[in-house]
Design a protein around this motif. Structure first.
Motif, PDB file in Angstrom:
ATOM      1  N   THR A   1       0.542  -1.326   0.727  1.00 20.99           N
ATOM      2  CA  THR A   1       0.253  -0.074   0.249  1.00 20.99           C
ATOM      3  C   THR A   1       0.834   1.418  -0.205  1.00 20.99           C
ATOM      4  O   THR A   1       0.180   2.290  -0.219  1.00 20.99           O
ATOM      5  CB  THR A   1      -0.969   0.022   1.421  1.00 20.99           C
ATOM      6  OG1 THR A   1      -0.109  -0.072   2.517  1.00 20.99           O
ATOM      7  CG2 THR A   1      -1.611  -0.707   0.882  1.00 20.99           C
ATOM      8  N   CYS A   2       2.107   1.361   0.177  1.00 21.43           N
ATOM      9  CA  CYS A   2       2.976   2.034   0.749  1.00 21.43           C
ATOM     10  C   CYS A   2       2.691   2.652  -1.145  1.00 21.43           C
ATOM     11  O   CYS A   2       2.415   4.850  -1.177  1.00 21.43           O
ATOM     12  CB  CYS A   2       4.739   1.771   0.285  1.00 21.43           C
ATOM     13  SG  CYS A   2       4.602   1.332   2.143  1.00 21.43           S
ATOM     14  N   ILE A   3       2.741   2.359  -2.359  1.00 19.02           N
ATOM     15  CA  ILE A   3       2.811   3.356  -3.548  1.00 19.02           C
ATOM     16  C   ILE A   3       1.569   4.017  -2.906  1.00 19.02           C
ATOM     17  O   ILE A   3       2.021   5.532  -3.917  1.00 19.02           O
ATOM     18  CB  ILE A   3       2.765   2.272  -4.694  1.00 19.02           C
ATOM     19  CG1 ILE A   3       3.797   1.442  -4.219  1.00 19.02           C
ATOM     20  CG2 ILE A   3       2.471   2.953  -6.339  1.00 19.02           C
ATOM     21  CD1 ILE A   3       4.031   0.272  -5.992  1.00 19.02           C
TER      22      ILE A   3
ATOM     23  N   ALA B   1      -1.733   7.243   9.919  1.00 17.12           N
ATOM     24  CA  ALA B   1      -1.653   6.296  10.371  1.00 17.12           C
ATOM     25  C   ALA B   1      -0.592   5.558   9.937  1.00 17.12           C
ATOM     26  O   ALA B   1       0.038   4.738  10.804  1.00 17.12           O
ATOM     27  CB  ALA B   1      -3.155   5.644  10.804  1.00 17.12           C
ATOM     28  N   HIS B   2      -0.793   5.579   8.616  1.00 24.02           N
ATOM     29  CA  HIS B   2       0.048   4.398   7.852  1.00 24.02           C
ATOM     30  C   HIS B   2       1.626   5.321   8.635  1.00 24.02           C
ATOM     31  O   HIS B   2       2.427   4.426   8.319  1.00 24.02           O
ATOM     32  CB  HIS B   2       0.572   4.907   6.777  1.00 24.02           C
ATOM     33  CG  HIS B   2       0.556   4.604   5.765  1.00 24.02           C
ATOM     34  ND1 HIS B   2       0.961   2.234   5.350  1.00 24.02           N
ATOM     35  CD2 HIS B   2       1.820   4.684   5.524  1.00 24.02           C
ATOM     36  CE1 HIS B   2       2.484   2.181   4.559  1.00 24.02           C
ATOM     37  NE2 HIS B   2       2.329   3.705   4.639  1.00 24.02           N
ATOM     38  N   LEU B   3       1.562   6.542   8.335  1.00 24.29           N
ATOM     39  CA  LEU B   3       2.931   6.954   8.428  1.00 24.29           C
ATOM     40  C   LEU B   3       3.791   6.793  10.029  1.00 24.29           C
ATOM     41  O   LEU B   3       4.849   5.919  10.531  1.00 24.29           O
ATOM     42  CB  LEU B   3       3.204   8.797   8.719  1.00 24.29           C
ATOM     43  CG  LEU B   3       3.143   8.977   7.274  1.00 24.29           C
ATOM     44  CD1 LEU B   3       3.294  10.290   7.377  1.00 24.29           C
ATOM     45  CD2 LEU B   3       4.652   8.638   6.193  1.00 24.29           C
TER      46      LEU B   3
ATOM     47  N   ARG C   1       2.947   3.439  11.682  1.00 27.23           N
ATOM     48  CA  ARG C   1       4.094   2.532  10.953  1.00 27.23           C
ATOM     49  C   ARG C   1       4.565   2.053   9.773  1.00 27.23           C
ATOM     50  O   ARG C   1       5.600   1.055  10.371  1.00 27.23           O
ATOM     51  CB  ARG C   1       3.274   1.604  11.637  1.00 27.23           C
ATOM     52  CG  ARG C   1       1.896   1.372  10.508  1.00 27.23           C
ATOM     53  CD  ARG C   1       0.291   0.513  10.281  1.00 27.23           C
ATOM     54  NE  ARG C   1      -0.293   0.483  10.420  1.00 27.23           N
ATOM     55  CZ  ARG C   1      -1.112   1.081   9.439  1.00 27.23           C
ATOM     56  NH1 ARG C   1      -0.532   0.275   7.685  1.00 27.23           N
ATOM     57  NH2 ARG C   1      -1.944   1.002   8.593  1.00 27.23           N
ATOM     58  N   CYS C   2       5.203   3.691   9.451  1.00 28.16           N
ATOM     59  CA  CYS C   2       5.845   2.459   8.253  1.00 28.16           C
ATOM     60  C   CYS C   2       6.895   3.606   8.125  1.00 28.16           C
ATOM     61  O   CYS C   2       7.142   5.174   7.313  1.00 28.16           O
ATOM     62  CB  CYS C   2       5.010   2.596   7.160  1.00 28.16           C
ATOM     63  SG  CYS C   2       6.313   2.739   5.435  1.00 28.16           S
ATOM     64  N   PRO C   3       8.488   3.315   8.646  1.00 30.95           N
ATOM     65  CA  PRO C   3       9.330   3.955   8.659  1.00 30.95           C
ATOM     66  C   PRO C   3       9.675   4.286   7.159  1.00 30.95           C
ATOM     67  O   PRO C   3      10.975   5.862   6.848  1.00 30.95           O
ATOM     68  CB  PRO C   3      10.890   3.103   8.699  1.00 30.95           C
ATOM     69  CG  PRO C   3       9.780   2.105   9.026  1.00 30.95           C
ATOM     70  CD  PRO C   3       8.605   1.763   9.181  1.00 30.95           C
ATOM     71  N   HIS C   4       9.563   3.679   5.871  1.00 34.38           N
ATOM     72  CA  HIS C   4      10.514   4.100   4.605  1.00 34.38           C
ATOM     73  C   HIS C   4       9.478   5.439   4.525  1.00 34.38           C
ATOM     74  O   HIS C   4       9.839   5.798   3.565  1.00 34.38           O
ATOM     75  CB  HIS C   4       9.533   2.721   3.636  1.00 34.38           C
ATOM     76  CG  HIS C   4      10.062   3.677   2.172  1.00 34.38           C
ATOM     77  ND1 HIS C   4      10.589   3.501   1.379  1.00 34.38           N
ATOM     78  CD2 HIS C   4       8.596   3.649   1.483  1.00 34.38           C
ATOM     79  CE1 HIS C   4      10.607   4.066  -0.196  1.00 34.38           C
ATOM     80  NE2 HIS C   4       9.016   3.996  -0.178  1.00 34.38           N
ATOM     81  N   CYS C   5       7.789   5.386   4.472  1.00 37.68           N
ATOM     82  CA  CYS C   5       7.078   7.189   3.974  1.00 37.68           C
ATOM     83  C   CYS C   5       7.234   8.293   4.279  1.00 37.68           C
ATOM     84  O   CYS C   5       7.336   9.210   4.568  1.00 37.68           O
ATOM     85  CB  CYS C   5       5.540   6.034   3.527  1.00 37.68           C
ATOM     86  SG  CYS C   5       4.865   5.235   2.906  1.00 37.68           S
ATOM     87  N   ARG C   6       7.293   7.746   5.868  1.00 38.96           N
ATOM     88  CA  ARG C   6       8.531   8.351   6.812  1.00 38.96           C
ATOM     89  C   ARG C   6      10.011   8.890   6.398  1.00 38.96           C
ATOM     90  O   ARG C   6       9.529  10.402   6.774  1.00 38.96           O
ATOM     91  CB  ARG C   6       8.649   8.255   8.613  1.00 38.96           C
ATOM     92  CG  ARG C   6       7.349   8.149   9.078  1.00 38.96           C
ATOM     93  CD  ARG C   6       7.505   7.579  10.830  1.00 38.96           C
ATOM     94  NE  ARG C   6       8.672   7.396  11.628  1.00 38.96           N
ATOM     95  CZ  ARG C   6       8.302   6.025  11.853  1.00 38.96           C
ATOM     96  NH1 ARG C   6       6.974   5.574  11.688  1.00 38.96           N
ATOM     97  NH2 ARG C   6       9.118   5.108  11.796  1.00 38.96           N
TER      98      ARG C   6
HETATM   99 ZN   LIG Z   1       4.640   3.001   3.640  1.00 38.28          ZN
END
Ligand SMILES: [Zn+2]
Lengths: 141, 197
Positions: A2-4, A28-30, A32-37
């Motif tokens: 879902t990152c995309i 909410a996604h940010l 738990r997602c270090p990549h998107c952060r």
């Molecule tokens: Zn992500």
């Protein structure tokens, strides 16, 4: 996976342009997602990189003068100068040509006069030229 | 007498320097030369910078920026303030650049911009600014211009929409695409730099 989908929203989120509901889901996604952060932070740094690209740029000293001069030309003629850089030399050439033609025409239009004008009294005694005025040398040919 | 005139001129200059763009535009419409000068000094760098990043060389950038200023200044008496002065100016710069690019698809200059510049740098590394310039030159022009208006000039989405004559939704999606493209090219450049070392 879902990152995309979330990545596409980072730009609007950065500018505060993402609708509240979507922003909440993204946050909410940010969490738990270090990549998107990391991506969000990197995106926020683009402005600095882009400003750095123009920092070394030097605008010519006579830029303002050129604009103001071109503006005057526009107001007189109703059209922009096509090649502002060429205007000055062209004007100089035009002025020189005008001066030369003017001088030549003036010279040709003048009747012949002796180099030293005779004193008033002497004119009475001096013999008159045969045809009244003397025709200049070149016109006699 | 002369002293008083000089004093008046100085006071006017100071007042204009503190004035907002709207007041300056009004002063220009009245034909006050100092107002034109003040607007030039405020937006000279931005206009040339925007054109420079779009065209890739300084001489063309200055010509385009100059023409944009002249167009804006000559039209000022008819300007009703529908948009901010800056938006109006950037719109004309952008349109002139796009027209300029279409007229003579630049080849030489872009190549010069694209070449890796590490060798020019005594430290042997490409600076952020150099790399950013290279990446901008590689990007499609419609992505590049939106990125410049937002990141360099700080325009709002609404002003960008106005300047580029685009719907707000397109500004949003195109800016997102532009930033993602910039990020991808930036990462690729850093990776290829690491591989070379
Ligand atoms: Zn992500």
């Amino acid at each position: 996976m879902t990152c995309i989908l979330f990545e596409r929203q980072l730009s609007s989120y950065l500018d505060g342009e993402l609708p509240a509901a979507r922003a909440a889901r993204l946050e909410a996604h940010l969490r738990r997602c270090p990549h998107c952060r990391a991506e969000l932070e990197a995106m926020g740094g683009i402005a600095d990189h882009i400003r750095a690209a123009s920092r070394e740029m030097q605008v010519s000293q006579d830029f303002d003068q050129r604009v103001l001069r071109a503006m005057g030309y526009w107001q007189v003629t109703g059209r922009p100068i096509a090649q502002p850089r060429m205007l000055k030399p062209l004007l100089v050439v035009a002025a020189i040509l005008l001066a030369i033609t003017g001088a030549v025409r003036y010279y040709l239009s003048q009747p012949y006069r002796p180099p030293m004008p005779a004193p008033r009294g002497a004119a009475l005694v001096a013999p008159a030229s045969p045809g009244g005025t003397v025709v200049p040398e070149r016109e006699r040919r | 007498m002369e002293e008083a005139v000089r004093h008046d001129a100085l006071a006017l200059e100071r007042r204009l320097a503190a004035a907002g763009d709207v007041e300056l535009v009004a002063a220009c419409a009245e034909g006050i030369p100092e107002a034109f000068r003040e607007l030039l000094s405020r937006y000279r760098r931005s206009a040339v910078g925007l054109a420079y990043q779009m065209l890739g060389n300084m001489e063309d950038a200055e010509d385009v920026a100059q023409e944009a200023f002249v167009r804006v200044f000559v039209a000022i008496p008819r300007f009703r303030g529908q948009a901010a002065f800056s938006t109006w100016l950037y719109r004309i710069v952008t349109n002139l650049c796009l027209g300029d690019r279409r007229r003579r698809r630049r080849t030489v200059d872009l190549e010069a911009v694209r070449e890796p510049r590490a060798a020019d740098n005594p430290a042997g590394c490409v600076t952020d600014g150099l790399l950013a310039g290279q990446i901008l030159a590689e990007m499609a022009v419609e992505l590049r211009v939106i990125l410049l208006l937002r990141e360099q000039e700080g325009l709002s989405y609404r002003d960008i929409a106005e300047a580029l004559d685009l719907p707000l939704g397109t500004v949003r999606s195109r800016l997102s695409k532009a930033r993602m493209t910039f990020r991808r090219l930036w990462n690729e450049a850093l990776q290829s730099g690491e591989e070379q070392q």
